[in-house]
Enzyme design. Structure first.
Site, PDB file in Angstrom:
ATOM      1  N   HIS A  48      25.200  18.489  87.739  1.00 62.45           N
ATOM      2  CA  HIS A  48      25.990  18.765  86.542  1.00 62.45           C
ATOM      3  C   HIS A  48      25.471  19.961  85.738  1.00 62.45           C
ATOM      4  CE1 HIS A  48      28.569  15.285  86.933  1.00 62.45           C
ATOM      5  NE2 HIS A  48      27.506  14.524  87.143  1.00 62.45           N
ATOM      6  N   ARG A  73      17.948  16.663  91.078  1.00 64.12           N
ATOM      7  CA  ARG A  73      19.164  16.037  91.585  1.00 64.12           C
ATOM      8  C   ARG A  73      20.019  17.139  92.197  1.00 64.12           C
ATOM      9  NH1 ARG A  73      23.200  12.212  88.132  1.00 64.12           N
ATOM     10  NH2 ARG A  73      23.384  14.070  86.803  1.00 64.12           N
ATOM     11  N   ASP A  87      11.726  23.175  99.979  1.00 65.16           N
ATOM     12  CA  ASP A  87      10.990  24.408 100.260  1.00 65.16           C
ATOM     13  C   ASP A  87      10.559  25.095  98.966  1.00 65.16           C
ATOM     14  OD1 ASP A  87      11.238  24.031 102.968  1.00 65.16           O
ATOM     15  OD2 ASP A  87      12.726  25.602 103.285  1.00 65.16           O
ATOM     16  N   GLU A 154      26.359   4.544  92.583  1.00 62.09           N
ATOM     17  CA  GLU A 154      27.328   4.926  91.567  1.00 62.09           C
ATOM     18  C   GLU A 154      28.746   4.439  91.845  1.00 62.09           C
ATOM     19  OE1 GLU A 154      26.205   9.010  89.800  1.00 62.09           O
ATOM     20  OE2 GLU A 154      26.065   9.303  91.969  1.00 62.09           O
ATOM     21  N   ASP A 180      29.290   6.394  86.204  1.00 61.95           N
ATOM     22  CA  ASP A 180      30.164   6.515  87.364  1.00 61.95           C
ATOM     23  C   ASP A 180      30.447   5.157  87.990  1.00 61.95           C
ATOM     24  OD1 ASP A 180      30.642   9.280  87.328  1.00 61.95           O
ATOM     25  OD2 ASP A 180      28.712   9.685  88.260  1.00 61.95           O
TER      26      ASP A 180
END
Length: 261
Positions: A48, A73, A87, A154, A180
């Site tokens: 988001h 996230r 990485d 969710e 959600d």
């Protein structure tokens, strides 16, 4: 990677709960301020938030030297996205909307090198190994001692499959996304609905049975005291840089105007 401080897995296995903050702004300065305030971890939100992988690295550079663990996230359960953030040097990956055991297995595989997984190998040159300077130490320790694989629950489908998801080897935590989850169940913006509470309870019970840790934000159906009483919550992500800035600014401005008369 320093061997002097226990990794997040060891800390949580010892019963410690980590208190973290969401980083939504993509700002290294905001990340630095909050890390210096003493948060245990920071979840850089690429689902988001507006930031890129380069911004993520900038935030990690700003937090370097603090005790704040850099977590991310990712936008979706995508092995390329997982590979890139690992990485870059994050210590844990949160995968949104994991609905089946197969999806959880795919997330774990994307986080681990062969033969245990499918993560692409460039360890000798990436930031995660200090560009190869810590290569052997990273390969020896990271997956077992440092890496956190967090799957978000969710949807109603995820709750229906929760026992099999919780049983997937390599999943460290299941993080409940109450907004959600409520919306998917038909209770948009109604986190206090009894039906939502029942789904959260089922997730908690499945995690306890499987020995998996839990993560959450404080919500109307789970106060901080209730999360603590449950006993299984190992990451609490209640604060966010945007909300902290917004709420403190509004409170300060209101106080000033009230005092001015």
């Amino acid at each position: 990677m320093s061997a002097s401080r226990p990794g997040p897995k060891a800390r949580m296995a010892a019963g410690e709960t980590l208190f973290g903050v969401w980083l939504e702004l993509g700002s290294p300065m905001a990340a630095e301020v909050l890390a210096e305030c003493g948060y245990d971890c920071a979840m850089m939100d690429m689902e988001h938030g507006p930031h890129s992988i380069g911004d993520t690295i900038g935030m990690m550079q700003a937090m370097k030297g603090t005790g704040c663990l850099p977590l991310t996230r990712i936008p979706a359960n995508d092995p390329v996205a997982i590979k890139r953030v690992l990485d870059a040097g994050v210590r844990g990956v949160m995968v949104p909307s994991v609905n089946t055991a197969e999806e959880a297995e795919a997330a774990v595989a994307a986080c681990r090198y062969p033969p245990r997984g499918k993560r692409g190998y460039a360890a000798s040159i990436v930031r995660a190994t200090r560009f190869g300077l810590d290569l052997e130490d990273y390969l020896r320790r990271f997956e077992e001692e440092e890496l956190l694989v967090i799957c978000q629950i969710e949807t109603c489908e995820a709750v229906e499959n929760i026992e099999s998801i919780a049983a997937v080897e390599g999943v460290d935590l299941l993080f409940i996304g109450p907004n959600d989850l409520a919306a998917d169940a038909g209770f948009f913006n109604r986190l206090d609905a009894p039906e939502v509470d029942a789904m959260v309870t089922r997730v908690e019970e499945a995690c306890r049975a499987a020995g998996r840790g839990l993560g959450a934000i404080v919500s109307p159906n789970r106060s901080l005291a209730q999360l603590k009483a449950s006993g299984g919550y190992r990451i609490i992500l209640q604060d966010a840089d945007v909300a902290l800035l917004r709420d403190s600014a509004r409170a300060s401005l209101e106080a000033q105007r009230k005092a001015w008369g």
